[in-house]
Motif scaffolding. Structure first.
Motif, short mmCIF file in Angstrom:
data_model
loop_
_atom_site.label_atom_id
_atom_site.label_comp_id
_atom_site.label_asym_id
_atom_site.label_seq_id
_atom_site.Cartn_x
_atom_site.Cartn_y
_atom_site.Cartn_z
N LEU A 33 0.88 -1.17 0.00
CA LEU A 33 0.00 0.00 0.00
C LEU A 33 0.91 1.21 0.00
O LEU A 33 1.61 1.47 0.98
N VAL A 78 -8.36 -4.80 1.29
CA VAL A 78 -7.57 -5.54 0.29
C VAL A 78 -7.32 -6.97 0.75
O VAL A 78 -7.51 -7.93 -0.01
N HIS A 84 -8.30 -11.10 -3.78
CA HIS A 84 -6.94 -10.69 -3.41
C HIS A 84 -5.87 -11.70 -3.83
O HIS A 84 -4.85 -11.34 -4.40
N TYR A 92 -0.98 -0.96 -4.38
CA TYR A 92 -2.18 -0.15 -4.31
C TYR A 92 -1.72 1.27 -4.00
O TYR A 92 -0.92 1.48 -3.08
N ARG A 162 -8.97 6.87 -5.94
CA ARG A 162 -8.02 5.81 -5.58
C ARG A 162 -8.28 5.26 -4.19
O ARG A 162 -8.30 4.07 -3.98
N ALA A 166 -9.82 1.37 -2.94
CA ALA A 166 -9.14 0.41 -2.08
C ALA A 166 -9.94 0.11 -0.81
O ALA A 166 -10.01 -1.02 -0.38
#
Length: 184
Positions: A33, A78, A84, A92, A162, A166
């Motif tokens: 991330l 996630v 996943h 991400y 974005r 997520a």
């Protein structure tokens, strides 16, 4: 972060890139991330806030500041997502709800704290020569860096999209990380 570059232009970004390479080289499939500026970085201004209402530092490029609770929510979303395990191991990208400059961040923090704060930009040289207790061992060249690393930073619309993608919810406000923790 430039995934195609052997060396990153910013020392902090380089540390993060090196960690990702180490994890992949160890045969792991890390869930990465990536965020830009974390909201809690404003805690580095605590010493200045204790003595006055002016925050002085390098005026880095505007960025979509990310609240840590959004990072945690995105990580949970996630890791718990049914798709996943099948997803390619691409990072991400997490961003905050809007793009802010340092003066904007200081003003928002002032609003959250009920204080009239202002920001004074310092050239990088003098900023690096000041004591930086929150740097926690980072090299002085990394403190106040990043003025040009965010030239491709997402716009506010991209930022909201974005983080919502997520975590399946809109990102939180930049000041949430400090809004409930007044400086003493």
């Amino acid at each position: 972060m430039d995934d195609d570059a052997a060396r990153q232009s910013d020392p902090i970004v380089q540390v993060h890139a090196d960690m990702e390479v180490l994890l992949r080289d160890a045969g792991l499939r890390p869930v990465v991330l990536r965020s830009d500026t974390l909201a809690s970085n404003v805690r580095g201004w605590t010493a200045q806030l204790r003595v006055g209402d002016v925050i002085a530092g390098v005026d880095t490029a505007r960025t979509a500041v990310v609240d840590e609770s959004d990072v945690a929510d995105a990580a949970a979303a996630v890791l718990l997502a049914p798709h996943h395990a099948q997803r390619a191991p691409a990072p991400y990208l997490l961003t905050g709800p809007e793009v802010l400059g340092r003066a904007d961040q200081v003003a928002r923090l002032g609003d959250a704290l009920g204080r009239r704060l202002s920001f004074t930009a310092l050239p990088a040289g003098p900023a690096r020569s000041r004591p930086v207790p929150h740097a926690r061992g980072r090299p002085s060249r990394a403190v106040g860096g990043g003025a040009d690393r965010r030239l491709g930073a997402p716009t506010g619309v991209e930022a909201r999209h974005r983080s919502r993608r997520a975590a399946d919810r809109p990102p939180g406000p930049h000041v949430r990380a400090m809004g409930h923790r007044p400086c003493r």
